[in-house]
Design an enzyme around this catalytic site. Structure first.
Site, PDB file in Angstrom:
ATOM      1  N   TYR A   1       1.813 -12.285   1.428  1.00 51.79           N
ATOM      2  CA  TYR A   1       1.607 -11.948   2.842  1.00 51.79           C
ATOM      3  C   TYR A   1       2.915 -12.147   3.589  1.00 51.79           C
ATOM      4  CZ  TYR A   1       0.114 -12.203   7.699  1.00 51.79           C
ATOM      5  OH  TYR A   1      -0.011 -11.975   9.048  1.00 51.79           O
TER       6      TYR A   1
ATOM      7  N   GLU B   1       3.136  -6.354  10.121  1.00 50.01           N
ATOM      8  CA  GLU B   1       2.461  -7.146   9.086  1.00 50.01           C
ATOM      9  C   GLU B   1       2.362  -6.361   7.788  1.00 50.01           C
ATOM     10  OE1 GLU B   1      -1.402  -9.821   9.500  1.00 50.01           O
ATOM     11  OE2 GLU B   1      -1.964  -7.787   8.965  1.00 50.01           O
TER      12      GLU B   1
END
Lengths: 294, 378
Positions: free
Chosen positions: B101, B189
């Protein structure tokens, strides 16, 4: 005494030849604020409504001794105006402009020295009732007294102050900190200032959804940095997730920034949270053990 | 402005961040043509902003042009939690060994961009934060310093990013940071940032949110604005410069100032009602603006009553009242289904103006909310 602004403050208006800038400069002067002039690049040497206009903040400060500025410059140029004021050594910079890019404020706040206080952007300014008004607030709604107020919203401030005034509860200083995600001064800064201020007995915090400013304020109280009574109101209890409620900073994202979390944070440190703005005067009266007039 | 995955990936690719090869399709025919030109095991992904599309059936697989017909048909037009998938993104499958992530967002508290990374990718980062707080590395970066490789090395180390891909990670983070500033993002993101079986890092998804206030600096992104799913009433309000948010209830709400309107919504909810919208007419409350506000709010067929809550500040209450009377004069909304609360400067004069024109007004916000809720139920 008061916080940030008083009758000795010498105020400039950046963008004074614009419609909004001139209108509010005139209103501030009518309220009794010492408005020493204004700045509009390229229009130095002119006079508008008996206000002297300067080309640069640096020049204006040298000629007037100004320590405070109120900025009414359109969003694309507002960050430049804030930095110009800081560079010229102005200690209190109040930015009214709504719609400044968040990245501009990230850059501004990374270089602003600790000795310079930025209020806003996207805020109604500051008022010390009976002394000075630096911003766009309707002065006559306010009354001089000993309750401080800090708010992320303009009209909600007027609504609450109006009710305080009607209840006979005056205000020491009211600070509109602004509705944007990145703002120069947060609740914690103002609470510390009110704690040190001899003229303030209690503080009203008017928060809303988004960010963690209210939780940070509650944490400051938990760490015993605030001895004066604090009461709060939080707007946006009914706001759905992911929707921006007018203010750029008023948004619940994921599980963060909810009214519920903010109310819980305040209640955990025994700060009463009003269900409605109408309940603020009675909460203040109770906190200060004032004779019931509300 | 939140971008769809394919738009985000386009920005990533331009920024030099590795992304899987892919193309966007609006029809089944387009999808077939894409697969014919490039027959390879592919993922067919619904292009929606709402989260959880995988669980809702918005992600399927196809190997060739025949194979793609079924999933394309199924996903195009699919209603995913209220959002219709108008496009699909066809992307070549990558063999994933591990998911990471990586994101950069705006940290309001420190007033800085914050880098968030984790070796536990592919799931909701808030969930990871709640269950494995130690599995997340955060770094608040000083924009005056900017991104330097040490930042990436430190974040990689603290997040437990595998050594073999640290150099790639440092490079991608630098490019992501540059993109974050170039487009004035509130969020960039990559979740998951995949490690392929052959050891390459690749952005398997893209979530990008751009600051609306900074959009004027990016005319090149203008075209994507019209591309995004939006509510017709919100669109109409945006064109007239009104801050309007469409909600689900039946009590229409108009007020001046974002905070006051939010407070009004809360009061309606507290009175047992459901707000139909948020609408801030801003300062002044000029007649033409109020008229347009009333038109927008009442264009929602769900709206059964209308509550107008105005604080007269700089603008005097009688002037506001005149504006309201003018705005409501042309009809369009029945006075019987309307509650006005007017307070502040010259409130008495304002209420007199309303009364003279047969418009009822109340003195407090809570009373107004109560009456508006009762009218919606009548």
């Amino acid at each position: 005494m008061s916080i940030y602004l008083n009758k000795k403050s010498i105020v400039l208006v950046q963008g004074i030849t614009g419609r909004e800038g001139l209108y509010h400069a005139t209103r501030m002067r009518a309220y009794g604020t010492n408005v020493a002039g204004g700045v509009t690049p390229g229009k130095g040497g002119q006079t508008v409504e008996h206000f002297s206009v300067f080309d640069t903040v640096s020049d204006a400060r040298a000629r007037t001794g100004a320590d405070t500025t109120v900025i009414f410059v359109p969003p694309p140029f507002a960050a430049d105006a804030i930095l110009e004021a800081a560079d010229a050594g102005i200690g209190l910079i109040i930015c009214i402009t709504e719609g400044i890019p968040v990245h501009d404020m990230l850059k501004v706040m990374s270089v602003i020295p600790d000795s310079t206080r930025v209020i806003g952007p996207n805020c109604p300014g500051i008022i010390t009732p009976g002394e000075a008004l630096a911003g766009i607030m309707p002065g006559h709604v306010f009354s001089a007294g000993r309750v401080g107020l800090i708010s992320r919203s303009g009209t909600l401030t007027y609504e609450i102050v109006d009710q305080l005034t009607r209840a006979g509860i005056g205000q020491s200083t009211c600070v509109g900190i602004g509705g944007d995600p990145i703002i120069g001064t947060v609740f914690v800064d103002c609470l510390r200032a009110f704690e040190r201020d001899d003229a303030t007995d209690a503080v009203v915090v008017v928060g809303e959804i988004g960010g963690t400013d209210e939780e940070d304020a509650a944490d400051l109280i938990r760490r015993k940095h605030v001895s004066k009574p604090v009461v709060a109101f939080i707007g946006g209890r009914s706001a759905p997730e992911g929707k921006r409620m007018g203010h750029a900073g008023a948004i619940v994202s994921g599980s963060g920034g909810t009214a519920k979390a903010k109310i819980a944070a305040f209640e955990s440190v025994n700060v009463p949270v009003a269900d409605s703005p109408a309940d603020i005067p009675s909460l203040i009266a109770r906190a200060l053990k004032l004779p019931a007039r509300v | 402005m939140r971008l769809l995955e394919y738009q985000g990936k386009e920005l990533f690719a331009e920024a030099g961040i590795p992304t899987p090869t892919g193309k966007v399709a609006q029809t089944v025919e387009e999808a077939v043509a894409i697969m014919r030109a490039n027959p390879a095991p592919s993922v067919v992904k619904a292009q929606v902003l709402i989260g959880g599309r995988g669980k809702a059936g918005g992600i399927k697989f196809a190997n060739d042009e025949r194979d793609v017909v079924e999933p394309a048909k199924a996903i195009l037009g699919m209603n995913i939690k209220g959002e219709i998938a108008k496009r699909i993104w066809l992307e070549q499958r990558v063999d994933i060994a591990k998911e990471l992530y990586l994101s950069i967002t705006v940290d309001r508290q420190s007033k800085r961009p914050i880098i968030i990374a984790s070796a536990m990718g592919g799931m909701d980062i808030e969930e990871v934060a709640a269950t494995h707080p130690d599995g997340i590395a955060k770094y608040r970066i000083d924009p005056a310093m900017g991104y330097w490789p040490f930042v990436g090395r430190r974040v990689a180390k603290e997040a437990g990013i595998p050594k073999e891909v640290t150099a790639q990670f440092v490079d991608i983070l630098g490019k992501l940071y540059k993109l974050f500033f170039d487009i004035g993002a509130m969020l960039v993101e990559i979740n998951p940032l995949a490690i392929t079986k052959d050891g390459r890092l690749i952005a398997s998804d893209a979530k990008v949110d751009i600051d609306d206030n900074g959009l004027f600096r990016h005319p090149e992104l203008e075209a994507w604005k019209t591309d995004l799913p939006s509510d017709p009433l919100e669109e109409r309000a945006r064109k007239t410069g009104l801050a309007y948010v469409h909600l689900d209830g039946d009590v229409g709400i108009i007020g001046n100032g974002a905070g006051l309107v939010m407070g009004t919504l809360d009061a309606v909810k507290a009175a047992g009602g459901e707000p139909a919208n948020f609408l801030d007419v801003g300062g002044g409350a000029k007649a033409d603006i109020v008229r347009e506000a009333v038109n927008i709010v009442t264009a929602d067929p769900k709206v059964k009553s209308l509550f107008i809550n105005i604080f007269g500040g700089i603008t005097r209450g009688d002037e506001v009242a005149k504006g309201l009377v003018e705005a409501l004069g042309g009809g369009g909304w029945s006075k019987d289904k309307l509650v006005i609360r007017l307070t502040g400067t010259n409130e008495k004069e304002g209420r007199a103006v309303l009364q003279a024109n047969g418009i009822k007004s109340v003195e407090t916000m809570n009373e107004g909310a109560k009456q508006a809720v009762a009218l919606a139920r009548a």
